[in-house]
Design a protein around this motif. Structure first.
Motif, PDB file in Angstrom:
ATOM      1  N   SER A 133       0.632  -1.529  -0.006  1.00  0.00           N
ATOM      2  CA  SER A 133       0.372   0.073  -0.314  1.00  0.00           C
ATOM      3  C   SER A 133       1.004   1.437  -0.652  1.00  0.00           C
ATOM      4  O   SER A 133       0.657   2.245  -0.224  1.00  0.00           O
ATOM      5  CB  SER A 133      -0.557   0.082   0.934  1.00  0.00           C
ATOM      6  N   ASN A 134       2.773   1.264   0.583  1.00  0.00           N
ATOM      7  CA  ASN A 134       3.142   2.509   0.496  1.00  0.00           C
ATOM      8  C   ASN A 134       3.671   2.099  -0.316  1.00  0.00           C
ATOM      9  O   ASN A 134       4.622   3.568  -1.085  1.00  0.00           O
ATOM     10  CB  ASN A 134       3.838   2.330   1.228  1.00  0.00           C
ATOM     11  N   THR A 135       3.759   1.276  -1.510  1.00  0.00           N
ATOM     12  CA  THR A 135       4.515   1.904  -2.657  1.00  0.00           C
ATOM     13  C   THR A 135       4.252   0.308  -3.854  1.00  0.00           C
ATOM     14  O   THR A 135       3.390  -0.619  -3.864  1.00  0.00           O
ATOM     15  CB  THR A 135       5.836   1.210  -3.123  1.00  0.00           C
ATOM     16  N   THR A 136       4.716   0.968  -5.706  1.00  0.00           N
ATOM     17  CA  THR A 136       3.550   0.068  -6.628  1.00  0.00           C
ATOM     18  C   THR A 136       4.849  -0.738  -6.967  1.00  0.00           C
ATOM     19  O   THR A 136       4.230  -1.577  -7.790  1.00  0.00           O
ATOM     20  CB  THR A 136       2.664   0.696  -7.106  1.00  0.00           C
ATOM     21  N   ASP A 137       5.950  -0.288  -6.455  1.00  0.00           N
ATOM     22  CA  ASP A 137       7.322  -1.114  -6.734  1.00  0.00           C
ATOM     23  C   ASP A 137       7.095  -2.513  -6.169  1.00  0.00           C
ATOM     24  O   ASP A 137       8.600  -2.728  -6.107  1.00  0.00           O
ATOM     25  CB  ASP A 137       8.423  -0.382  -7.076  1.00  0.00           C
ATOM     26  N   GLY A 169       4.884   8.761  11.295  1.00  0.00           N
ATOM     27  CA  GLY A 169       5.683   8.702  12.665  1.00  0.00           C
ATOM     28  C   GLY A 169       6.662   7.622  12.469  1.00  0.00           C
ATOM     29  O   GLY A 169       7.651   7.245  11.059  1.00  0.00           O
ATOM     30  N   SER A 170       6.761   7.220  13.536  1.00  0.00           N
ATOM     31  CA  SER A 170       7.799   5.692  13.914  1.00  0.00           C
ATOM     32  C   SER A 170       8.262   5.057  13.564  1.00  0.00           C
ATOM     33  O   SER A 170       8.842   4.236  12.009  1.00  0.00           O
ATOM     34  CB  SER A 170       8.510   5.575  14.967  1.00  0.00           C
ATOM     35  N   SER A 171       6.508   4.380  12.547  1.00  0.00           N
ATOM     36  CA  SER A 171       6.651   2.756  12.214  1.00  0.00           C
ATOM     37  C   SER A 171       6.544   2.738  10.749  1.00  0.00           C
ATOM     38  O   SER A 171       6.455   3.043   9.865  1.00  0.00           O
ATOM     39  CB  SER A 171       5.456   2.229  12.740  1.00  0.00           C
ATOM     40  N   HIS A 172       5.835   4.510  10.609  1.00  0.00           N
ATOM     41  CA  HIS A 172       5.432   4.980   8.907  1.00  0.00           C
ATOM     42  C   HIS A 172       6.744   4.742   8.170  1.00  0.00           C
ATOM     43  O   HIS A 172       6.777   4.563   7.072  1.00  0.00           O
ATOM     44  CB  HIS A 172       4.963   6.103   8.677  1.00  0.00           C
ATOM     45  N   SER A 173       7.391   5.629   8.939  1.00  0.00           N
ATOM     46  CA  SER A 173       8.601   5.859   7.899  1.00  0.00           C
ATOM     47  C   SER A 173       9.950   5.325   7.716  1.00  0.00           C
ATOM     48  O   SER A 173      10.580   4.216   7.576  1.00  0.00           O
ATOM     49  CB  SER A 173       9.555   6.880   9.336  1.00  0.00           C
ATOM     50  N   ASP A 174       9.568   3.877   9.118  1.00  0.00           N
ATOM     51  CA  ASP A 174      10.624   2.556   9.577  1.00  0.00           C
ATOM     52  C   ASP A 174      10.101   1.326   8.209  1.00  0.00           C
ATOM     53  O   ASP A 174      10.925   1.069   7.204  1.00  0.00           O
ATOM     54  CB  ASP A 174      10.526   2.446  10.670  1.00  0.00           C
ATOM     55  N   ASN A 186       8.460   2.871   4.826  1.00  0.00           N
ATOM     56  CA  ASN A 186       9.467   3.207   3.639  1.00  0.00           C
ATOM     57  C   ASN A 186      10.700   3.071   4.224  1.00  0.00           C
ATOM     58  O   ASN A 186      11.442   2.834   2.918  1.00  0.00           O
ATOM     59  CB  ASN A 186       8.745   4.980   4.138  1.00  0.00           C
ATOM     60  N   ALA A 187      11.606   3.367   5.392  1.00  0.00           N
ATOM     61  CA  ALA A 187      12.765   2.666   5.172  1.00  0.00           C
ATOM     62  C   ALA A 187      13.099   1.125   4.763  1.00  0.00           C
ATOM     63  O   ALA A 187      14.148   1.221   4.018  1.00  0.00           O
ATOM     64  CB  ALA A 187      13.219   2.527   6.601  1.00  0.00           C
TER      65      ALA A 187
END
Length: 463
Positions: A39-43, A444-449, A451-452
């Motif tokens: 849901s955070n990327t199409t890749d 937020g911390s989880s959202h950022s992790d 994506n990382a």
């Protein structure tokens, strides 16, 4: 989605093969993580590997097109019988699944670029190392329990393993990095019984863990910041806290659907008719259960407490007597737990303290009556009561049979919204709920992790 895309497109895709440990408490958080990834990327494409039996259980559940199922034969004992001989089940998982997963990798048209495997499936790290595929070690218990296993040698060095808990259970472990002082009796149940029988296999998994390329925790950073920081300072692997890995995204979708249709289940309509924060939700998990003697005391205690309750139990036919519920309770074989915990009528949660249930209670801001049974549920209970101060422990010792009078008394006190003790745990539960909500927001911390992690597994493809 067709996973056999054009070679040019596929070369830019991260293809994750997700391999959960075959148990509901492990499969659910891994599936939730996979849904968040796509849901955070199409890749990113995901192939989610389960046994044929588990495919029958979950194959029809809704999921994004970018997550596809693949199955291996039923080479392990049935899910319906795994509690009967848990050490044998563990041994089968450790020794029988590796070969069919390798065969699946050989047959797959689109090359797998990352293996996401439960930490207990140590052989997945071996497969990845052999095939030069990066591996993410996915841990579904608390960070604190991870740290206990990772530092298990310290227990032996400090003469704390093996020990007789009856004699020395109150001795403190105060030397594991990032862990607050913890009694031996509040560690996982590896000192005796089934836990001792499976301990060596668990430790073998941790001997392989450093050979993975990533570690993923299903909790959120602020919940166990000290333990996370200590591991980050010690381990050379990237560590991501991406939780709570509970279906909170689906909660919003279901709420909007329920608002537009009058098709809510009976138990939700019953909750709608109850006063705010008046209902105790009771669930003892989907795997292990309490003894028949304890169940008899529990049912009698809850009924005599006079507190409203919603009780989920798959085998209620064996213990629910006529007139048990009356007007103040409901017993159901299944419910949408996260939706129930977020209902305004629910004011408390009697729980076995599995991490997924604990995280759902934290997300909902609902305090807990902790009634752990096995393994990591014991230290989770300690954290709920002593570290986070969002609940009370029901049993004072592991093998205690809690009588009905004591159960009725603690349930009444716990659900008394006007008591000072009740106000204190609800205040702490509300504060932790806010921290949990902030972790999953954009930035937020989880959202950022999350994506990382996506960025890191994608970078390796481009190299």
């Amino acid at each position: 989605m067709d996973l056999s895309r054009s070679q040019a497109g596929a070369a830019r895709m991260a293809h994750v093969m997700a391999i959960p440990y075959p148990g509901r408490g492990h499969i659910n958080p891994m599936m939730n993580f996979c849904k968040l990834l796509v849901s955070n990327t199409t890749d990113v494409l995901v192939t989610f590997v389960v046994t044929e039996e588990w495919l029958g259980f979950i194959g029809s559940e809704p999921k994004p097109d970018a997550v596809q199922f693949a199955s291996i034969p039923n080479v392990i004992p049935s899910e319906r019988a795994r509690a009967e001989n848990f050490p044998m089940f563990i041994e089968a998982v450790m020794t029988k699944m590796e070969a069919p997963v390798e065969q699946l990798l050989d047959r797959h048209e689109l090359p797998v670029t990352t293996i996401l495997a439960d930490t207990y499936l140590f052989w997945a790290v071996r497969i990845g190392n052999k095939r030069k595929i990066q591996v993410g070690s996915f841990w579904t218990m608390s960070v604190s329990v991870f740290s206990v296993f990772h530092h298990f040698d310290l227990l032996a060095q400090n003469n704390h393993f093996p020990v007789d808990l009856a004699e020395r259970g109150d001795e403190l472990v105060d030397y594991i990095p990032g862990l607050p002082p913890t009694r031996l009796v509040d560690l996982p149940t590896f000192f005796e019984g089934k836990g001792r029988a499976t301990l060596n296999r668990a430790l073998e998994c941790f001997s392989w863990m450093p050979k993975a390329q990533y570690i993923i925790f299903t909790t959120f950073y602020k919940l166990e910041a000290r333990a996370v920081d200590a591991l980050k300072a010690e381990l050379p692997l990237p560590i991501y806290t991406v939780g709570p890995l509970i279906p909170y995204m689906e909660l919003k979708a279901k709420s909007s659907l329920s608002a537009s249709r009058n098709d809510r289940p009976d138990y939700v309509r019953w909750l709608d008719s109850q006063p705010e924060a008046s209902v105790l939700y009771i669930s003892l998990g989907s795997f292990l259960s309490v003894s028949s003697d304890q169940m008899e005391e529990l049912t009698a205690g809850v009924r005599s407490s006079g507190v409203r309750f919603l009780w989920v139990s798959r085998d209620s036919d064996s213990w629910v007597k006529d007139g048990f519920c009356g007007d103040r309770g409901r017993v159901v074989p299944w419910c949408d737990q996260l939706k129930v915990l977020n209902h305004s009528a629910v004011g408390g949660f009697w729980t076995h303290c599995g991490l997924n249930s604990t995280l759902e209670a934290v997300f909902a801001g609902v305090p807990m009556l902790a009634f752990p049974i096995f393994w990591d549920q014991i230290p989770n209970c300690k954290q709920v009561e002593q570290d986070w101060k969002i609940g009370w422990r029901v049993k004072k010792s592991r093998d205690e049979l809690v009588p009905r009078q004591a159960i009725a008394e603690i349930v009444q006190r716990f659900m008394d919204l006007d008591s000072e003790d009740g106000k204190a745990i609800r205040k702490m539960a509300s504060e932790l709920q806010q921290a949990c909500g902030q972790a999953i927001l954009n930035g937020g911390s989880s959202h950022s992790d999350i994506n990382a992690f996506i960025g890191d597994i994608s970078k390796k493809i481009m190299c």
